[in-house]
Design a protein around this motif. Structure first.
Motif, PDB file in Angstrom:
ATOM      1  N   TYR A  45      52.534  37.445  49.939  1.00 31.90           N
ATOM      2  CA  TYR A  45      51.450  37.418  48.952  1.00 31.90           C
ATOM      3  C   TYR A  45      52.039  37.206  47.554  1.00 31.90           C
ATOM      4  CZ  TYR A  45      47.499  39.207  46.187  1.00 31.90           C
ATOM      5  OH  TYR A  45      46.486  39.356  45.277  1.00 31.90           O
ATOM      6  N   PRO A  46      51.697  36.093  46.856  1.00 33.51           N
ATOM      7  CA  PRO A  46      52.469  35.672  45.691  1.00 33.51           C
ATOM      8  C   PRO A  46      51.881  35.986  44.321  1.00 33.51           C
ATOM      9  CG  PRO A  46      51.124  33.850  46.398  1.00 33.51           C
ATOM     10  CD  PRO A  46      50.776  35.026  47.293  1.00 33.51           C
ATOM     11  N   GLY A  94      52.177  28.987  58.086  1.00 32.99           N
ATOM     12  CA  GLY A  94      50.791  28.926  57.656  1.00 32.99           C
ATOM     13  C   GLY A  94      50.658  28.948  56.144  1.00 32.99           C
ATOM     14  N   ILE A  95      49.721  28.151  55.627  1.00 30.34           N
ATOM     15  CA  ILE A  95      49.427  28.098  54.195  1.00 30.34           C
ATOM     16  C   ILE A  95      47.946  28.415  54.029  1.00 30.34           C
ATOM     17  CG2 ILE A  95      49.456  26.691  52.101  1.00 30.34           C
ATOM     18  CD1 ILE A  95      51.699  25.028  53.421  1.00 30.34           C
ATOM     19  N   LEU A  96      47.649  29.576  53.445  1.00 30.86           N
ATOM     20  CA  LEU A  96      46.305  30.158  53.437  1.00 30.86           C
ATOM     21  C   LEU A  96      45.813  30.277  51.992  1.00 30.86           C
ATOM     22  CD1 LEU A  96      44.300  31.673  55.568  1.00 30.86           C
ATOM     23  CD2 LEU A  96      45.310  33.751  54.607  1.00 30.86           C
ATOM     24  N   ASP A 140      54.493  31.404  62.481  1.00 33.98           N
ATOM     25  CA  ASP A 140      55.387  32.569  62.498  1.00 33.98           C
ATOM     26  C   ASP A 140      55.299  33.391  61.223  1.00 33.98           C
ATOM     27  OD1 ASP A 140      56.925  32.481  65.049  1.00 33.98           O
ATOM     28  OD2 ASP A 140      57.353  30.455  64.356  1.00 33.98           O
ATOM     29  N   ALA A 141      54.795  32.790  60.156  1.00 29.53           N
ATOM     30  CA  ALA A 141      54.597  33.506  58.896  1.00 29.53           C
ATOM     31  C   ALA A 141      53.519  32.769  58.122  1.00 29.53           C
ATOM     32  CB  ALA A 141      55.884  33.583  58.080  1.00 29.53           C
ATOM     33  N   VAL A 142      52.836  33.511  57.252  1.00 29.50           N
ATOM     34  CA  VAL A 142      51.772  32.930  56.432  1.00 29.50           C
ATOM     35  C   VAL A 142      52.075  33.218  54.965  1.00 29.50           C
ATOM     36  CG1 VAL A 142      49.313  32.979  55.868  1.00 29.50           C
ATOM     37  CG2 VAL A 142      50.049  33.177  58.256  1.00 29.50           C
ATOM     38  N   PHE A 143      51.875  32.209  54.138  1.00 27.39           N
ATOM     39  CA  PHE A 143      52.010  32.347  52.695  1.00 27.39           C
ATOM     40  C   PHE A 143      50.640  32.072  52.092  1.00 27.39           C
ATOM     41  CE2 PHE A 143      56.137  31.612  54.367  1.00 27.39           C
ATOM     42  CZ  PHE A 143      57.034  32.276  53.534  1.00 27.39           C
TER      43      PHE A 143
END
Length: 435
Positions: free
Chosen positions: A130-131, A37-39, A103-106
């Motif tokens: 969280y970047p 996922g790209i949020l 499976d994961a969100v960035f």
């Protein structure tokens, strides 16, 4: 936004058994890919900063797929636009996990975005990388903080200004939400502890997208004209930075008179507008595009080839996504699974190269090790590094400078398994996070 809410309502009704959803045939069967996922905000006030992070994730996924993917499967990006709307961010985070099956969100940039989506990741036991630099005072089991905590950005920046620039008066200027508020609470206490008089600290907040800076900049100019060296510590976020710096130039405020050190202005924000009024002002980050290392040179070349432009810049949150993505890949491969619990168990202690020539290590508090760099804005929109730490700095989840936090530690490994462990009472949940 209305379409998304309608879609969510349709799904809820279907799950309740009142209607049936039409069959949707995906391009690839879900079991054939690992969905990521790209949020991020691709519209609204934060799009100026976040759009490039979406592109970064697509770039990293393409690169990983060229290497064969992960666990023998291709990665499939699922992109949503949170539109600088924090309730929508939580809604779309839930959609990514429950409907799209990622499976994961960035994602996220602002702390209000992160705090809005946290309950979703906790409830559904999913993973968020969280970047972006943030205010600390938090450590959640389902979140990995690959941006800077205050001891990896704000505190070193203030020390630099005091020690190297002789600053004695301080303007703490920020956007009106949790990150600037908490960061400035930490900085104000830190300055007071160092002997700075309360009247030598000016704090100002403005809303997202603020555009009329004439009065505020006049106040800053007056505050800095009383015989003591003055600096602005800026936690202003998003597109409000453009008129802020323009007004500094309009009122003749130069870096040698009142330097500004920014925590949310990097190469991406500086691209596309006249940087002449900004030359000499500063930013504190953990990465700059101008850093001369083989790792960074290769990354820039690959990025610009992917994006199809030799003028597209790189910046600190991009590097944080690189680090977070590579650590996630390593953790999945170490665990042999994309399941959240397995990744959480395997990721602590893993290392990956950063782009400045060092190593990023995931710590038990779900923060990483970073260098700290102070860069001076040049007329080409790049930064000249004027100062950096000698060693990597471990990210600290809880500030040592707030009374309610100094006894707290975070450790998501056994036997502690706690995000706010009180070292004095030897108990988990020893204090409420500062807001």
């Amino acid at each position: 936004m209305n379409f998304t809410r309608a879609k969510s309502a349709l799904l809820a009704a279907a799950l309740a058994g009142s209607i049936s959803l039409p069959m949707v045939v995906p391009t690839m069967a879900q079991e054939d890919t690992i969905k990521v996922g790209i949020l991020h905000s691709l519209s609204g006030t934060m799009a100026i900063s976040e759009t490039t992070l979406k592109d970064t994730m697509l770039f990293l996924i393409e690169q990983q797929n060229a290497k064969g993917g992960v666990l023998g499967k291709k990665l499939e990006p699922v992109v949503v636009d949170i539109a600088s709307d924090w309730p929508l961010a939580a809604e779309l985070a839930r959609q990514l996990i429950e409907v799209d099956g990622v499976d994961a969100v960035f994602g996220c940039w602002t702390s209000v975005c992160r705090k809005s989506v946290l309950p979703v990741f906790e409830e559904l036991n999913s993973l968020l990388f969280y970047p972006v630099q943030y205010e600390g005072e938090e450590s959640q089991r389902n979140v990995f903080y690959t941006g800077a905590s205050p001891n990896q950005q704000a505190i070193p920046a203030v020390d630099y200004l005091a020690d190297e620039e002789g600053v004695e008066r301080w303007v703490l200027a920020g956007t009106d939400y949790v990150y600037p508020q908490t960061t400035n609470k930490i900085l104000e206490q830190y300055l007071l502890d160092k002997g700075v008089a309360k009247e030598d600290i000016m704090i100002n907040y403005t809303p997202f997208g603020h555009s009329d800076w004439q009065t505020i900049v006049s106040d800053i100019k007056a505050f800095g004209s009383e015989g003591k060296k003055t600096a602005v510590v800026s936690t202003i976020n998003g597109d409000a930075n453009v008129p802020f710096y323009r007004e500094l130039g309009n009122q003749g405020i130069k870096a040698e008179d009142i330097p500004v050190v920014a925590f949310s202005v990097g190469e991406e924000e500086l691209s596309g507008f006249d940087t002449t009024p900004l030359v000499g002002h500063l930013a504190a980050w953990n990465y700059f595009m101008s850093v001369d290392t083989p790792e960074n040179e290769a990354f820039i070349a690959d990025w610009q080839k992917f994006i199809g432009s030799d003028t597209r810049v790189t910046n600190d949150p991009m590097e944080a996504h690189v680090i977070g993505f590579n650590l996630w890949v390593k953790a999945v491969e170490a665990a042999g699974s994309t399941e959240a619990d397995a990744v959480i168990d395997s990721i602590v202690g893993l290392e990956t190269p950063n782009l400045t020539g060092g190593v990023a290590k995931m710590l038990p508090n779900h923060h990483i090790t970073k260098p700290v760099l102070i860069g001076e804005i040049q007329d080409d929109g790049q930064f000249f590094v004027v100062w950096e730490t000698e060693d990597l700095v471990p990210g600290d989840a809880w500030s040592d400078f707030l009374p309610e936090s100094k006894a707290l530690e975070a450790d998501w490994t056994a036997p502690v398994n706690c995000g706010n462990y009180n070292t004095e009472t030897k108990s988990c949940g020893g204090a409420v996070a500062a807001q």
